[in-house]
Design a protein around this motif. Structure first.
Motif, PDB file in Angstrom:
ATOM      1  N   ASP A 181       0.826  -1.208   0.000  1.00 28.02           N
ATOM      2  CA  ASP A 181       0.000   0.000   0.000  1.00 28.02           C
ATOM      3  C   ASP A 181       0.860   1.258   0.000  1.00 28.02           C
ATOM      4  OD1 ASP A 181      -2.247  -1.502  -0.017  1.00 28.02           O
ATOM      5  OD2 ASP A 181      -2.882  -1.079   2.028  1.00 28.02           O
ATOM      6  N   THR A 182       1.928   1.249   0.810  1.00 27.39           N
ATOM      7  CA  THR A 182       2.799   2.427   0.893  1.00 27.39           C
ATOM      8  C   THR A 182       3.478   2.690  -0.439  1.00 27.39           C
ATOM      9  OG1 THR A 182       3.191   1.895   3.219  1.00 27.39           O
ATOM     10  CG2 THR A 182       4.643   3.526   2.233  1.00 27.39           C
ATOM     11  N   ILE A 183       3.935   1.625  -1.079  1.00 25.62           N
ATOM     12  CA  ILE A 183       4.596   1.775  -2.389  1.00 25.62           C
ATOM     13  C   ILE A 183       3.621   2.346  -3.411  1.00 25.62           C
ATOM     14  CG2 ILE A 183       5.606   0.481  -4.327  1.00 25.62           C
ATOM     15  CD1 ILE A 183       6.834  -1.419  -2.212  1.00 25.62           C
ATOM     16  N   ILE A 184       2.392   1.812  -3.419  1.00 28.28           N
ATOM     17  CA  ILE A 184       1.397   2.275  -4.396  1.00 28.28           C
ATOM     18  C   ILE A 184       1.027   3.736  -4.139  1.00 28.28           C
ATOM     19  CG2 ILE A 184      -0.981   1.950  -5.199  1.00 28.28           C
ATOM     20  CD1 ILE A 184      -0.476  -1.100  -4.466  1.00 28.28           C
ATOM     21  N   LYS A 185       0.887   4.106  -2.851  1.00 26.43           N
ATOM     22  CA  LYS A 185       0.535   5.492  -2.519  1.00 26.43           C
ATOM     23  C   LYS A 185       1.573   6.472  -3.032  1.00 26.43           C
ATOM     24  CE  LYS A 185      -2.094   4.264   1.578  1.00 26.43           C
ATOM     25  NZ  LYS A 185      -2.080   4.126   3.033  1.00 26.43           N
ATOM     26  N   ILE A 186       2.841   6.028  -3.034  1.00 25.62           N
ATOM     27  CA  ILE A 186       3.922   6.916  -3.457  1.00 25.62           C
ATOM     28  C   ILE A 186       4.080   6.926  -4.970  1.00 25.62           C
ATOM     29  CG2 ILE A 186       6.462   7.134  -3.430  1.00 25.62           C
ATOM     30  CD1 ILE A 186       6.215   6.206  -0.441  1.00 25.62           C
ATOM     31  N   LEU A 187       4.026   5.742  -5.592  1.00 23.45           N
ATOM     32  CA  LEU A 187       4.291   5.659  -7.035  1.00 23.45           C
ATOM     33  C   LEU A 187       3.031   5.817  -7.890  1.00 23.45           C
ATOM     34  CD1 LEU A 187       6.910   2.763  -7.027  1.00 23.45           C
ATOM     35  CD2 LEU A 187       7.327   5.215  -7.042  1.00 23.45           C
ATOM     36  N   LYS A 188       1.855   5.528  -7.298  1.00 24.72           N
ATOM     37  CA  LYS A 188       0.591   5.703  -8.013  1.00 24.72           C
ATOM     38  C   LYS A 188      -0.375   6.517  -7.148  1.00 24.72           C
ATOM     39  CE  LYS A 188       1.595   3.297 -11.652  1.00 24.72           C
ATOM     40  NZ  LYS A 188       1.560   3.875 -13.018  1.00 24.72           N
ATOM     41  N   PRO A 189      -0.011   7.755  -6.800  1.00 24.11           N
ATOM     42  CA  PRO A 189      -0.804   8.522  -5.828  1.00 24.11           C
ATOM     43  C   PRO A 189      -2.247   8.780  -6.250  1.00 24.11           C
ATOM     44  CG  PRO A 189       0.811   9.925  -6.925  1.00 24.11           C
ATOM     45  CD  PRO A 189       1.124   8.528  -7.316  1.00 24.11           C
ATOM     46  N   LYS A 190      -2.522   8.779  -7.547  1.00 27.97           N
ATOM     47  CA  LYS A 190      -3.890   9.070  -7.995  1.00 27.97           C
ATOM     48  C   LYS A 190      -4.886   8.039  -7.484  1.00 27.97           C
ATOM     49  CE  LYS A 190      -2.983  11.834 -12.084  1.00 27.97           C
ATOM     50  NZ  LYS A 190      -3.164  11.985 -13.529  1.00 27.97           N
ATOM     51  N   LEU A 191      -4.408   6.823  -7.284  1.00 28.47           N
ATOM     52  CA  LEU A 191      -5.304   5.776  -6.767  1.00 28.47           C
ATOM     53  C   LEU A 191      -5.777   6.078  -5.360  1.00 28.47           C
ATOM     54  CD1 LEU A 191      -3.424   2.610  -8.015  1.00 28.47           C
ATOM     55  CD2 LEU A 191      -5.599   3.468  -8.851  1.00 28.47           C
ATOM     56  N   PHE A 192      -5.022   6.931  -4.663  1.00 32.35           N
ATOM     57  CA  PHE A 192      -5.361   7.199  -3.264  1.00 32.35           C
ATOM     58  C   PHE A 192      -5.807   8.631  -3.015  1.00 32.35           C
ATOM     59  CE2 PHE A 192      -4.361   3.469  -0.817  1.00 32.35           C
ATOM     60  CZ  PHE A 192      -3.650   2.725  -1.733  1.00 32.35           C
ATOM     61  N   THR A 193      -5.150   9.599  -3.647  1.00 29.25           N
ATOM     62  CA  THR A 193      -5.362  10.977  -3.214  1.00 29.25           C
ATOM     63  C   THR A 193      -6.459  11.707  -3.965  1.00 29.25           C
ATOM     64  OG1 THR A 193      -3.606  11.666  -4.712  1.00 29.25           O
ATOM     65  CG2 THR A 193      -3.001  11.260  -2.429  1.00 29.25           C
ATOM     66  N   ASP A 194      -6.682  11.372  -5.250  1.00 27.35           N
ATOM     67  CA  ASP A 194      -7.634  12.155  -6.028  1.00 27.35           C
ATOM     68  C   ASP A 194      -9.011  12.192  -5.385  1.00 27.35           C
ATOM     69  OD1 ASP A 194      -6.529  11.654  -9.463  1.00 27.35           O
ATOM     70  OD2 ASP A 194      -5.695  12.774  -7.798  1.00 27.35           O
ATOM     71  N   SER A 195      -9.452  11.057  -4.845  1.00 26.81           N
ATOM     72  CA  SER A 195     -10.797  11.000  -4.295  1.00 26.81           C
ATOM     73  C   SER A 195     -10.840  11.222  -2.793  1.00 26.81           C
ATOM     74  CB  SER A 195     -11.436   9.661  -4.636  1.00 26.81           C
ATOM     75  OG  SER A 195     -10.619   8.622  -4.166  1.00 26.81           O
ATOM     76  N   SER A 196      -9.668  11.264  -2.136  1.00 28.12           N
ATOM     77  CA  SER A 196      -9.709  11.392  -0.677  1.00 28.12           C
ATOM     78  C   SER A 196      -9.343  12.785  -0.192  1.00 28.12           C
ATOM     79  CB  SER A 196      -8.765  10.369  -0.030  1.00 28.12           C
ATOM     80  OG  SER A 196      -7.434  10.636  -0.394  1.00 28.12           O
ATOM     81  N   LYS A 197      -8.640  13.551  -1.033  1.00 25.24           N
ATOM     82  CA  LYS A 197      -8.271  14.895  -0.582  1.00 25.24           C
ATOM     83  C   LYS A 197      -9.290  15.910  -1.067  1.00 25.24           C
ATOM     84  CE  LYS A 197      -3.311  14.749   0.075  1.00 25.24           C
ATOM     85  NZ  LYS A 197      -2.016  15.176  -0.400  1.00 25.24           N
ATOM     86  N   VAL A 198      -9.566  16.878  -0.238  1.00 27.51           N
ATOM     87  CA  VAL A 198     -10.466  17.960  -0.631  1.00 27.51           C
ATOM     88  C   VAL A 198      -9.602  19.129  -1.044  1.00 27.51           C
ATOM     89  CG1 VAL A 198     -12.296  19.477   0.142  1.00 27.51           C
ATOM     90  CG2 VAL A 198     -12.168  17.177   1.034  1.00 27.51           C
ATOM     91  N   THR A 199      -9.637  19.464  -2.315  1.00 33.50           N
ATOM     92  CA  THR A 199      -8.799  20.558  -2.798  1.00 33.50           C
ATOM     93  C   THR A 199      -9.657  21.812  -2.892  1.00 33.50           C
ATOM     94  OG1 THR A 199      -9.275  19.767  -5.024  1.00 33.50           O
ATOM     95  CG2 THR A 199      -7.197  19.082  -4.060  1.00 33.50           C
ATOM     96  N   LEU A 200      -9.760  22.475  -1.781  1.00 36.53           N
ATOM     97  CA  LEU A 200     -10.602  23.673  -1.721  1.00 36.53           C
ATOM     98  C   LEU A 200      -9.771  24.912  -2.067  1.00 36.53           C
ATOM     99  CD1 LEU A 200     -12.606  22.805   1.466  1.00 36.53           C
ATOM    100  CD2 LEU A 200     -13.577  23.151  -0.773  1.00 36.53           C
ATOM    101  N   ASN A 201      -9.471  25.072  -3.351  1.00 32.91           N
ATOM    102  CA  ASN A 201      -8.738  26.261  -3.779  1.00 32.91           C
ATOM    103  C   ASN A 201      -9.751  27.390  -3.977  1.00 32.91           C
ATOM    104  OD1 ASN A 201      -6.245  24.952  -3.820  1.00 32.91           O
ATOM    105  ND2 ASN A 201      -6.764  24.022  -5.779  1.00 32.91           N
ATOM    106  N   LYS A 202     -10.398  27.762  -2.873  1.00 30.59           N
ATOM    107  CA  LYS A 202     -11.479  28.741  -2.909  1.00 30.59           C
ATOM    108  C   LYS A 202     -11.238  29.745  -1.810  1.00 30.59           C
ATOM    109  CE  LYS A 202     -14.512  25.032  -4.400  1.00 30.59           C
ATOM    110  NZ  LYS A 202     -15.355  23.955  -3.919  1.00 30.59           N
ATOM    111  N   PRO A 203     -11.900  30.886  -1.866  1.00 31.81           N
ATOM    112  CA  PRO A 203     -11.694  31.886  -0.810  1.00 31.81           C
ATOM    113  C   PRO A 203     -12.105  31.349   0.555  1.00 31.81           C
ATOM    114  CG  PRO A 203     -12.879  32.817  -2.678  1.00 31.81           C
ATOM    115  CD  PRO A 203     -12.812  31.342  -2.907  1.00 31.81           C
TER     116      PRO A 203
END
Length: 564
Positions: free
Chosen positions: A336-358
């Motif tokens: 899991d750690t290897i995949i998170k680092i080398l294939k981050p889209k599998l983990f971060t795209d749907s789990s992080k909230v990117t609130l680039n808003k005021p």
């Protein structure tokens, strides 16, 4: 709690002695109770689905610090041919492993302890597993080995005993293994360590979760360098990675790793670096590799450490380390750690909230009785730039609203749970609306009531909008931005500011929880997510018992509340 406060040396010594004595007493009581149950034929084994790696994760958590304090290497070797989901009694299996590991640590002053498991026999519905716990400790005399599994037998019976214990641990292990249709043996030589081996039968679940890493065919052929001074740990890591079709090279020292990196024509994709190595430790080696070695490209680097001490984490952040793995490692944590680092889209795209808003401004009153929901909502509201006050029920909420002396509302907005003790959210909203000073104060219902008609009830009580739980951070921000002002500062997470990597190491929950969905609900905050899971467990582990008591005493309101 006392040990966490400021104490002088004498006080700390006294309290540590109290703690150690109470833990010893608890061990004795538990052992005697278990032994009595087995002797009376009252101990019955469970037959439930479980993941073997969960038992190993718990074992690592339990003994990691003790091994680090004695500078003993703690190693897991889990054979990849073992089915992921087994049927048996994981609690009693853990009890056997804990007893054996506890003894191994007790009688080992240097070297290593290795816990391994492999399938001895395997068929469609059943497997016999062979477990071994090996140490490099003092060993056991030949004439004492036949008595080891007897009740109340202790190898060290002198009046100046170094090692405590009840003399029941191994007797209990033998009885539990027998109940699991297996047997346990010991192989030991004085001065050369011991190996305890036991065999148990487990069922194989009909539905097996496919390990995610098996689907990642594009990582085949990944070039990995393993750097670890311990021969056993290095060999196990190398075998685990090779089983994934990775091309693995290993080194026993930092100097050897430098030489390999400088002389190999094709660059490595990943380095797994042990922290505790003689002469040059892992962090120093990583700094040298990142800053001073001539390479075509710098590989991603994961630090493997027995204990994530604060100073190591701080130092790792400074050098932009890609990731951490805690020893002893299990295969799924490693992959899991290897995949998170080398294939981050599998983990971060749907789990992080990117609130680039005021960012939003204002003071929000959060009326919510559930502690975990309070934490989640408060963290999210603060991440939006808002100030937060909390009320634990409807009555407390209206008291906080009405406590101000001016006619201007103190709060800019209220987030109101519906079902609360003392006074529910509907009644609280109606009370607030009865006061003419608060006709324009925005009140947002925030509730698990998502059925048809619930929204109409909220609006009829004078609320402005209705948000259903579990909270979606994007949805919450969207609703709040309709009622609150923006601040002058742009961006909660401005585009030009990288989000720092969260080093919080989560246990492998993959068999039981949807981590991606869960992290999304807390804005990707892994530290908060981990804390909430622990809090949830401790808050609700007695719910079934309390529910039964409520039914038995015909307290249906209490039962309804527990179920809710």
């Amino acid at each position: 709690l006392a040990l966490k406060t400021e104490l002088n040396t004498q006080q700390r010594d006294y309290i540590l002695k109290i703690q150690n004595a109470s833990q010893s007493l608890l061990t004795i009581i538990n052992d005697i109770l278990d032994f009595s149950k087995i002797e009376a034929g009252k101990l019955h084994l469970e037959s439930v689905n479980f993941q073997l790696e969960d038992s190993f994760e718990s074992l690592g958590d339990l003994f990691r610090v003790a091994c680090e304090q004695k500078n003993i290497e703690f190693i897991f070797d889990i054979n990849s041919k073992i089915p992921q989901t087994l049927i048996g009694d994981p609690i009693r299996l853990s009890q056997i492993l804990v007893n054996l590991c506890s003894n191994a640590i007790k009688f080992t002053e240097q070297g290593e302890i290795k816990v391994s498991v492999e399938p001895y026999k395997i068929s469609k519905h059943k497997t016999t597993l062979k477990f071994s716990v090996s140490d490099t400790g003092c060993g056991i005399a030949k004439n004492k080995q036949s008595q080891l599994f007897d009740s109340f037998f202790q190898t060290d019976t002198s009046t100046t005993r170094i090692h405590g214990g009840t003399g029941l641990g191994l007797a209990i292990c033998k009885q539990l293994v027998t109940l699991m249709k297996g047997h346990i043996i010991v192989d030991s030589k004085e001065g050369l360590g011991s190996t305890f081996t036991f065999f148990i039968d487990c069922g194989i679940a009909s539905i097996q979760q496919k390990a995610m890493y098996l689907a990642l065919n594009d990582l085949r052929g990944l070039r990995v360098l393993v750097v670890d001074d311990n021969d056993t740990a290095r060999e196990i890591l190398t075998d685990q990675l090779a089983s994934l079709s990775f091309k693995v090279t290993s080194a026993a020292t930092a100097i050897e790793a430098y030489s390999i990196l400088e002389t190999t024509e094709k660059s490595f994709d990943l380095i797994l670096m042990d922290w505790s190595m003689p002469e040059i430790n892992g962090l120093e080696a990583i700094k040298h590799i990142k800053n001073d070695l001539k390479q075509n490209k710098i590989p991603a680097i994961i630090l493997i450490t027995a204990y994530a001490q604060e100073e190591i984490v701080k130092e790792a952040k400074k050098i932009n380390l890609e990731g951490f793995i805690l020893k002893p490692t299990t295969p799924s944590t490693l992959f899991d750690t290897i995949i998170k680092i080398l294939k981050p889209k599998l983990f971060t795209d749907s789990s992080k909230v990117t609130l680039n808003k005021p960012a939003l401004s204002g003071l929000v009153l959060l009326a919510e009785d559930n502690i975990i929901n309070q934490q989640v909502a408060e963290e999210l509201l603060k991440s939006f730039g808002l100030q937060v006050k909390i009320a634990s029920n409807g009555l407390e909420a209206i008291n906080k609203v009405f406590q101000q002396t001016t006619s201007m509302p103190l709060f800019d907005l209220i987030l109101m749970d519906i079902q609360m003790p003392e006074m529910d959210g509907i009644q609280a909203a109606q009370k607030i609306r009865e006061n003419s000073n608060y006709k324009g104060l925005p009140i947002i219902a925030m509730t698990a009531h998502a059925m048809e008609g619930d929204k109409e009830k909220s609006l009829a009580a004078g609320m402005n909008e209705h948000i259903t739980k579990p909270i979606d951070p994007e949805e919450l921000y969207k609703v709040l931005s309709r009622w609150l002002q923006y601040t002058n500062t742009l961006g909660i997470q401005p585009n030009n500011t990288p989000i720092p990597a969260d080093m919080t190491i989560l246990p492998d929950y993959s068999e039981n929880l949807d981590i991606i969905w869960g992290l999304k609900r807390v804005g990707g905050n892994r530290t908060l997510f981990s804390k909430l899971l622990k809090d949830f467990y401790f808050d609700h582990c007695d719910d079934i018992k309390q529910l039964q008591q409520a039914f038995d005493s015909n307290q249906l309101k209490i039962a309804n509340r527990i179920i809710h």
